[in-house]
Write a protein that holds these residues in place. Structure first.
Motif, short mmCIF file in Angstrom:
data_model
loop_
_atom_site.label_atom_id
_atom_site.label_comp_id
_atom_site.label_asym_id
_atom_site.label_seq_id
_atom_site.Cartn_x
_atom_site.Cartn_y
_atom_site.Cartn_z
N ARG A 1 0.83 -1.21 0.00
CA ARG A 1 0.00 0.00 0.00
C ARG A 1 0.87 1.26 0.00
N PHE A 2 2.04 1.21 0.61
CA PHE A 2 2.94 2.38 0.59
C PHE A 2 3.26 2.78 -0.84
N PHE A 3 3.48 1.78 -1.69
CA PHE A 3 3.83 2.06 -3.08
C PHE A 3 2.61 2.55 -3.87
N SER A 4 1.44 2.01 -3.55
CA SER A 4 0.20 2.49 -4.19
C SER A 4 -0.03 3.95 -3.85
N GLN A 5 0.19 4.28 -2.59
CA GLN A 5 0.00 5.67 -2.16
C GLN A 5 1.03 6.58 -2.83
N HIS A 6 2.23 6.08 -3.01
CA HIS A 6 3.25 6.86 -3.73
C HIS A 6 2.75 7.18 -5.14
N LEU A 7 2.19 6.18 -5.82
CA LEU A 7 1.66 6.41 -7.17
C LEU A 7 0.55 7.44 -7.16
N ILE A 8 -0.34 7.36 -6.19
CA ILE A 8 -1.45 8.31 -6.10
C ILE A 8 -0.93 9.73 -5.91
#
Length: 142
Positions: A66-73
């Motif tokens: 999820r940390f990486f998903s949030q980075h993308l967002i």
């Protein structure tokens, strides 16, 4: 803990979760099929292979991806923000961005500190105006 979504150090995040849960090193070594030294080395790594990270997610019952998903967002350029739009791909299409509380607080902190205006946040992070308003009401931000 203040998370830097721009520069994710996954090893230290895993180590934090291990300490929070109080998991014994022997259990970790047994589950990961590694020696203690190799586990300690992982805590120092800012990246890990996805299969290894998936094992950590299962062991620690936490979605580190999820940390990486949030980075993308947060940090995908407006031109590159099409990764979340429907295509003819055979890969699954995700319909909606999921914002964690950490990301919401991060965005609200940017507004509170006058680092960015409401409009800049809406434009830069592609957050709907109504969503931003709801967050501000819910978390009592001006």
């Amino acid at each position: 803990m203040n998370i830097d979504f721009k520069d994710i150090h996954i090893g230290s995040l895993i180590q934090t979760r291990v300490m929070e849960m109080g998991i014994d090193m022997n259990r970790i070594c047994s589950n990961m099929k590694l020696k203690e030294e190799e586990i300690n080395n992982m805590y120092q790594q800012d990246t890990l292979e996805t299969k290894v990270l998936l094992k950590w997610c299962k062991l620690l019952e936490y979605d580190f991806f999820r940390f990486f998903s949030q980075h993308l967002i947060l940090f995908t350029s407006p031109m590159g923000a099409n990764y979340n739009r429907p295509t003819d791909s055979v890969l699954p299409q995700f319909r909606k961005n999921l914002y964690t509380k950490e990301v919401i607080f991060y965005i609200l902190e940017i507004i509170e500190s006058n680092e960015k205006t409401h409009l800049e946040v809406i434009n830069d992070y592609k957050i709907p105006k109504s969503t931003l308003r709801r967050w501000m009401v819910k978390y009592k931000i001006r």
